[in-house]
Design a protein around this motif. Structure first.
Motif, mmCIF file in Angstrom:
data_model
loop_
_atom_site.group_PDB
_atom_site.id
_atom_site.type_symbol
_atom_site.label_atom_id
_atom_site.label_comp_id
_atom_site.label_asym_id
_atom_site.label_seq_id
_atom_site.Cartn_x
_atom_site.Cartn_y
_atom_site.Cartn_z
ATOM 1 N N THR A 280 -1.076 -3.257 10.881
ATOM 2 C CA THR A 280 -2.470 -4.192 9.380
ATOM 3 C C THR A 280 -3.820 -4.597 9.459
ATOM 4 O O THR A 280 -4.725 -4.685 9.386
ATOM 5 C CB THR A 280 -1.451 -5.596 9.177
ATOM 6 O OG1 THR A 280 0.015 -5.256 8.279
ATOM 7 C CG2 THR A 280 -2.356 -6.032 7.710
ATOM 8 N N ALA A 281 -3.526 -5.279 10.993
ATOM 9 C CA ALA A 281 -5.027 -6.494 11.035
ATOM 10 C C ALA A 281 -6.092 -5.200 11.284
ATOM 11 O O ALA A 281 -7.443 -5.648 11.693
ATOM 12 C CB ALA A 281 -4.920 -6.958 12.763
ATOM 13 N N CYS A 282 -5.859 -4.136 12.149
ATOM 14 C CA CYS A 282 -6.547 -2.755 12.165
ATOM 15 C C CYS A 282 -6.525 -1.892 11.460
ATOM 16 O O CYS A 282 -7.735 -0.705 11.041
ATOM 17 C CB CYS A 282 -5.377 -1.978 13.474
ATOM 18 S SG CYS A 282 -6.228 -2.392 15.089
ATOM 19 N N GLY A 283 -6.072 -1.674 9.993
ATOM 20 C CA GLY A 283 -6.645 -0.899 9.082
ATOM 21 C C GLY A 283 -5.414 -0.073 8.479
ATOM 22 O O GLY A 283 -6.020 0.673 8.676
ATOM 23 N N LEU A 284 -4.228 -0.287 9.680
ATOM 24 C CA LEU A 284 -4.034 1.133 9.805
ATOM 25 C C LEU A 284 -2.297 0.689 9.271
ATOM 26 O O LEU A 284 -1.300 -0.338 8.485
ATOM 27 C CB LEU A 284 -3.569 1.285 11.137
ATOM 28 C CG LEU A 284 -4.298 1.607 12.282
ATOM 29 C CD1 LEU A 284 -3.580 1.150 13.852
ATOM 30 C CD2 LEU A 284 -4.587 3.277 11.736
ATOM 31 N N PRO A 285 -1.863 1.598 8.547
ATOM 32 C CA PRO A 285 -0.228 1.740 7.442
ATOM 33 C C PRO A 285 1.191 1.732 8.845
ATOM 34 O O PRO A 285 0.774 1.569 10.234
ATOM 35 C CB PRO A 285 -0.268 3.010 7.085
ATOM 36 C CG PRO A 285 -1.307 4.005 7.674
ATOM 37 C CD PRO A 285 -1.978 3.399 8.084
ATOM 38 N N SER A 286 1.430 1.139 8.198
ATOM 39 C CA SER A 286 3.209 1.122 9.270
ATOM 40 C C SER A 286 3.873 1.980 8.255
ATOM 41 O O SER A 286 5.459 1.657 8.784
ATOM 42 C CB SER A 286 3.429 -0.545 9.362
ATOM 43 O OG SER A 286 2.231 -0.903 9.798
ATOM 44 N N THR A 287 3.894 1.838 6.917
ATOM 45 C CA THR A 287 5.565 2.949 6.099
ATOM 46 C C THR A 287 5.170 3.952 5.922
ATOM 47 O O THR A 287 3.720 4.318 5.783
ATOM 48 C CB THR A 287 6.299 2.411 5.910
ATOM 49 O OG1 THR A 287 7.377 2.903 5.192
ATOM 50 C CG2 THR A 287 5.507 1.847 4.532
ATOM 51 N N CYS A 288 5.610 5.286 6.000
ATOM 52 C CA CYS A 288 5.415 6.285 4.862
ATOM 53 C C CYS A 288 6.415 6.486 3.891
ATOM 54 O O CYS A 288 7.539 5.789 4.127
ATOM 55 C CB CYS A 288 5.627 7.522 6.001
ATOM 56 S SG CYS A 288 7.007 7.397 6.879
ATOM 57 N N ILE A 289 6.409 7.721 3.097
ATOM 58 C CA ILE A 289 6.870 8.190 2.412
ATOM 59 C C ILE A 289 8.290 9.386 2.360
ATOM 60 O O ILE A 289 8.814 9.483 1.818
ATOM 61 C CB ILE A 289 5.986 8.674 1.167
ATOM 62 C CG1 ILE A 289 5.126 9.936 1.203
ATOM 63 C CG2 ILE A 289 5.033 8.109 0.365
ATOM 64 C CD1 ILE A 289 4.580 10.904 0.610
#
Ligand code: GLY
Length: 352
Positions: A286-295
């Motif tokens: 989150t701090a680096c502008g990255l996602p952690s989940t997917c659809i």
């Protein structure tokens, strides 16, 4: 400026510092005799940095020719490689000349592969212009192109003779490209460096770009020196990659590699049953502008992972975290992948 020295089948320096690109020719002249240089770059990087690099080459007595290909992963194929090799032949490059890869991972991988096979191998130099290339692909000599059957399926180990990482170039990147590279930096933190990991949990991480590149490259250097051909400890660098690659594949590669790796690391922590690590990886993402989940569903992802080139027979080597700073390799039957995706994704869902 930092200097990291890597001793593998070839020994070379990786310089990391401000203003290196405009002095590229000076660094090269200390290493290689005045000769002809094939500068290989893409349509995005060419207008930004090619002139600066070429001027420095000329000032230092090098002759050069420039090959520019359309930017993007879709160019990383046999057709572009063929054009590149014909270009090198038309420039009458010999074994005492060299290739200069100016760009991100696609450029470095492809130019490196062209250098590996042209005239049975000529030297090449990397000037990475993305964070991902600076911390990962420019170091360690993996070169490749994609085949229709999969990414990086044809390639060679061919170490560069020099890597010049200009931190001003990296600091000037757009946010999306910085985020993509940050995923690989978080990976090094999870693998070996809790302090580096903690830097990536701060929104101010971009203020430490030179140090972040240095710490990442030092970790990679040690792994490459111990296991240049990727048979043992170097596999650790695949943390988040088996899961991440499956996500990239399900998204038909519309999702960038770094984003896939970021989600893949969170899944790996969840699959290992490590809730606190999973929480911390999500925070760093989150701090680096990255996602952690997917659809995608666990079933779709497991099916995509079955065609991963890192699979050997009926098992896959998964890299799983024990704690931040320590990971292990777990040989896993492919039949268990779906359950692991399910476990990882459910933990992420609970934590987000
Ligand atoms: N990118 C992983 C490696 O170089 O081994």
């Amino acid at each position: 400026m930092y200097r990291v020295h890597l001793d593998a089948s070839k020994s070379y320096d990786i310089f990391i510092g401000s203003g290196l690109i405009k002095n590229a020719g000076t660094y090269l002249s200390r290493l290689l005799p005045r000769c002809r240089v094939a500068v290989i770059t893409d349509s995005n990087v060419y207008p930004l940095y090619a002139q600066t690099v070429c001027q420095s080459l000329a000032e230092n007595g090098f002759e050069y020719d420039t090959f520019v290909f359309p930017a993007g992963e879709q160019s990383k194929n046999i057709s572009t490689l063929s054009d590149m090799l014909e270009f090198m032949a038309n420039c009458q490059l010999t074994r005492s000349d060299f290739v200069l890869a100016l760009g991100g991972g696609v450029t470095g991988d492809m130019a490196g592969f062209a250098a590996a096979v042209y005239a049975r191998g000529i030297p090449f130099v990397q000037i990475p212009t993305t964070l991902l290339a600076a911390v990962d692909s420019s170091v360690g000599g993996k070169t490749a192109i994609d085949l229709k059957a999969g990414k990086n399926l044809a390639g060679a180990f061919h170490q560069p003779s020099l890597v010049l990482t200009d931190t001003d170039v990296i600091a000037a990147l757009p946010a999306q490209l910085l985020s993509e590279g940050a995923a690989e930096v978080i990976k090094y933190g999870v693998l070996q460096d809790p302090e580096l990991f903690s830097w990536m949990c701060e929104s101010t991480w971009t203020e430490k770009i030179p140090e972040i590149i240095l710490r990442s490259v030092e970790i990679k250097r040690a792994m490459v020196m111990e296991d240049e051909l990727d048979r043992g400890v170097r596999k650790m660098l695949n943390l988040g990659h088996t899961f991440g690659h499956a996500i990239e594949k399900c998204a038909d590669f519309s999702l960038s590699h770094g984003f896939g790796v970021a989600i893949g690391m969170a899944i790996a922590a969840g699959a290992a049953g490590k809730e606190e690590i999973c929480r911390r990886i999500i925070a760093a993402n989150t701090a680096c502008g990255l996602p952690s989940t997917c659809i995608f569903s666990p079933e779709e992802l497991a099916q995509a992972a079955l065609t991963d080139k890192k699979r050997s027979g009926s098992t896959v080597d998964l890299i799983l975290p024990e704690e931040i700073g320590r990971c292990y390799i777990q040989k896993t039957p492919v039949s268990e992948l779906c359950v692991l995706f399910e476990k990882g994704l459910s933990m992420i869902k609970e934590l987000i």
